[in-house]
Write an enzyme that holds these catalytic residues in place. Structure first.
Site, PDB file in Angstrom:
ATOM      1  N   TYR A   1       0.829  -1.222   0.000  1.00  0.00           N
ATOM      2  CA  TYR A   1       0.000   0.000   0.000  1.00  0.00           C
ATOM      3  C   TYR A   1       0.864   1.274   0.000  1.00  0.00           C
ATOM      4  CZ  TYR A   1      -3.815  -3.149   1.565  1.00  0.00           C
ATOM      5  OH  TYR A   1      -4.727  -4.158   1.688  1.00  0.00           O
TER       6      TYR A   1
ATOM      7  N   GLU B   1     -19.747   6.805  10.792  1.00  0.00           N
ATOM      8  CA  GLU B   1     -20.845   5.929  10.339  1.00  0.00           C
ATOM      9  C   GLU B   1     -20.438   4.452  10.407  1.00  0.00           C
ATOM     10  OE1 GLU B   1     -22.322   7.038   6.404  1.00  0.00           O
ATOM     11  OE2 GLU B   1     -22.811   4.948   5.983  1.00  0.00           O
TER      12      GLU B   1
HETATM   13  N1  LIG Z   1      -5.914  -8.557   2.133  1.00  0.00           N
HETATM   14  C1  LIG Z   1      -6.229  -8.092   0.938  1.00  0.00           C
HETATM   15  O1  LIG Z   1      -5.871  -8.674  -0.109  1.00  0.00           O
HETATM   16  C2  LIG Z   1      -7.033  -6.842   0.835  1.00  0.00           C
HETATM   17  C3  LIG Z   1      -7.604  -6.485  -0.404  1.00  0.00           C
HETATM   18  C4  LIG Z   1      -8.356  -5.320  -0.467  1.00  0.00           C
HETATM   19  C5  LIG Z   1      -8.536  -4.559   0.676  1.00  0.00           C
HETATM   20  N2  LIG Z   1      -7.950  -4.917   1.861  1.00  0.00           N
HETATM   21  C6  LIG Z   1      -8.120  -4.104   3.104  1.00  0.00           C
HETATM   22  O2  LIG Z   1      -9.506  -3.935   3.333  1.00  0.00           O
HETATM   23  C7  LIG Z   1      -9.798  -2.535   3.367  1.00  0.00           C
HETATM   24  C8  LIG Z   1     -11.197  -2.281   2.829  1.00  0.00           C
HETATM   25  O3  LIG Z   1     -11.338  -2.692   1.500  1.00  0.00           O
HETATM   26  P1  LIG Z   1     -11.545  -1.648   0.305  1.00  0.00           P
HETATM   27  O4  LIG Z   1     -10.866  -0.376   0.654  1.00  0.00           O
HETATM   28  O5  LIG Z   1     -11.131  -2.330  -0.942  1.00  0.00           O
HETATM   29  O6  LIG Z   1     -13.127  -1.489   0.220  1.00  0.00           O
HETATM   30  P2  LIG Z   1     -14.309  -0.973   1.205  1.00  0.00           P
HETATM   31  O7  LIG Z   1     -13.789  -0.598   2.536  1.00  0.00           O
HETATM   32  O8  LIG Z   1     -15.404  -1.982   1.107  1.00  0.00           O
HETATM   33  O9  LIG Z   1     -14.836   0.300   0.439  1.00  0.00           O
HETATM   34  C9  LIG Z   1     -14.101   1.500   0.382  1.00  0.00           C
HETATM   35  C10 LIG Z   1     -14.873   2.431  -0.547  1.00  0.00           C
HETATM   36  O10 LIG Z   1     -16.179   2.655  -0.031  1.00  0.00           O
HETATM   37  C11 LIG Z   1     -16.383   4.042   0.207  1.00  0.00           C
HETATM   38  N3  LIG Z   1     -17.063   4.153   1.510  1.00  0.00           N
HETATM   39  C12 LIG Z   1     -16.520   4.043   2.738  1.00  0.00           C
HETATM   40  N4  LIG Z   1     -17.450   4.155   3.695  1.00  0.00           N
HETATM   41  C13 LIG Z   1     -18.633   4.342   3.053  1.00  0.00           C
HETATM   42  C14 LIG Z   1     -19.957   4.513   3.494  1.00  0.00           C
HETATM   43  N5  LIG Z   1     -20.270   4.502   4.784  1.00  0.00           N
HETATM   44  N6  LIG Z   1     -20.931   4.672   2.547  1.00  0.00           N
HETATM   45  C15 LIG Z   1     -20.635   4.661   1.225  1.00  0.00           C
HETATM   46  N7  LIG Z   1     -19.380   4.495   0.752  1.00  0.00           N
HETATM   47  C16 LIG Z   1     -18.389   4.337   1.655  1.00  0.00           C
HETATM   48  C17 LIG Z   1     -15.009   4.680   0.209  1.00  0.00           C
HETATM   49  O11 LIG Z   1     -15.061   5.960  -0.339  1.00  0.00           O
HETATM   50  P3  LIG Z   1     -14.430   7.240   0.414  1.00  0.00           P
HETATM   51  O12 LIG Z   1     -13.032   6.872   0.833  1.00  0.00           O
HETATM   52  O13 LIG Z   1     -14.493   8.288  -0.640  1.00  0.00           O
HETATM   53  O14 LIG Z   1     -15.338   7.494   1.580  1.00  0.00           O
HETATM   54  C18 LIG Z   1     -14.209   3.760  -0.706  1.00  0.00           C
HETATM   55  O15 LIG Z   1     -14.393   4.143  -2.061  1.00  0.00           O
HETATM   56  C19 LIG Z   1      -8.688  -1.905   2.523  1.00  0.00           C
HETATM   57  O16 LIG Z   1      -8.574  -0.510   2.718  1.00  0.00           O
HETATM   58  C20 LIG Z   1      -7.498  -2.712   2.980  1.00  0.00           C
HETATM   59  O17 LIG Z   1      -7.034  -2.227   4.235  1.00  0.00           O
HETATM   60  C21 LIG Z   1      -7.214  -6.055   1.954  1.00  0.00           C
END
Ligand SMILES: NC(=O)c1ccc[n+]([C@@H]2O[C@H](COP(=O)([O-])OP(=O)(O)OC[C@H]3O[C@@H](n4cnc5c(N)ncnc54)[C@H](OP(=O)(O)O)[C@@H]3O)[C@@H](O)[C@H]2O)c1
Length: 276
Positions: A50, A237
């Protein structure tokens, strides 16, 4: 404020942690971590790939939360599998984070040719030395996990996998839970793409948002989740989910949303060291 799951080695892990994927900019990571800590997050999820470990490390020091209240996760990238490379990569992450131990260290992806086996040996050594409090894996599907369990001295304590209403790896979750492996849900709000039925109706019923319903559903399935947002109001939230319980009928309706289609890479196919 945020309840914990207790692992089989006694470590308490916050049920919701703050995801940091794609928050790379140094000022942005500083602001996000400090705001997240301010609204109540104590657990932060990063990875070598990251490219924000250094910024995260600086920010957690700046916001002044005592070290023993923090729970920091980072992950070993695919190009560092193997015993010696794992040790080297771990110490590099430790240095970038500015820490003297890491709460949770994960093999990010299983890799090729069972390379996770010598990698895991190095993780076990670091765990025995107290440099990692929780060792685990990420994106390990059931056959790979079985192979690891057959070839390890210390079992993984967590498996971080894609999990949300649109993609529900039920068989894997059941296998992990049977083996005392905590499931951590990445992409827990499907990148915000949950404004669909039946989530919208369920959200109205509890006066919550679809994102909150998804995070609560994960919590009730005993999965820890790692929502990412750069917005303070969404940080609040996403942890405001512990003042209600979903009725069985609503849990079943969300269970029915499974498309069996991943939004991210498939662990069967994804081994590249170049893309996240
Ligand atoms: N181990 C792995 O291979 C792996 C893979 C992917 C991710 N991860 C970890 O998991 C975490 C989460 O996954 P992710 O970032 O892919 O997806 P996520 O948390 O499901 O979604 C993040 C997205 O949703 C938006 N969001 C956040 N809160 C919201 C809400 N309450 N309502 C509407 N939209 C909202 C964010 O936009 P804004 O930022 O504009 O609010 C962002 O675009 C990552 O950050 C990482 O730490 C791990």
């Amino acid at each position: 404020m945020i309840p914990s799951f207790i692992l089989k080695n006694g470590v308490e892990v916050p049920a919701v942690g703050f995801g940091t994927y794609l928050i790379k900019d140094i000022e942005e990571i500083d602001r996000c971590i400090c705001q997240a800590a301010d609204v109540g997050y104590r657990s932060f999820d990063t990875a070598m790939i990251y490219l924000n470990e250094e910024g995260l490390g600086k920010a957690i020091k700046k916001c002044g939360i005592p070290r023993d209240e923090l729970y920091i996760t980072t992950k070993l990238w695919n190009d560092s599998h193997g015993y010696d490379k794992t040790l080297k990569s771990f110490y590099a992450s430790l240095k970038r984070l500015g820490l003297d131990y890491i709460d949770e260290y994960l093999i990010h992806w299983p890799g090729l040719n069972d390379s996770f086996i010598p990698t895991w040996k190095a993780m076990e050594k670091l765990y025995m030395e107290g440099l990692i409090k929780v060792i685990g894996v990420s994106n390990f599907i059931k056959p790979v996990l079985i192979k690891l369990l057959d070839n390890c001295e210390i079992k993984p304590l967590v498996n971080q996998v894609e999990m949300h209403p649109i993609f529900q790896p039920d068989d894997l979750v059941a296998y992990c839970q049977k083996n005392n492996i905590l499931v951590e849900a990445w992409r827990p709000i499907a990148r915000g793409k949950l404004r669909k039925e039946p989530l919208l109706t369920i959200a109205r019923k509890y006066n919550k948002t679809p994102a909150q319903i998804s995070l609560r559903w994960l919590y009730e399935k005993k999965a820890r989740s790692l929502p990412k947002t750069i917005h303070r109001e969404r940080m609040i939230e996403n942890i405001n989910i512990f003042d209600f319980e979903l009725e069985k009928i609503d849990i079943e309706a969300i269970n029915g949303m499974n498309t069996f289609i991943r939004t991210g890479e498939s662990p069967d196919e994804f081994f590249s060291s170049e893309i996240v």
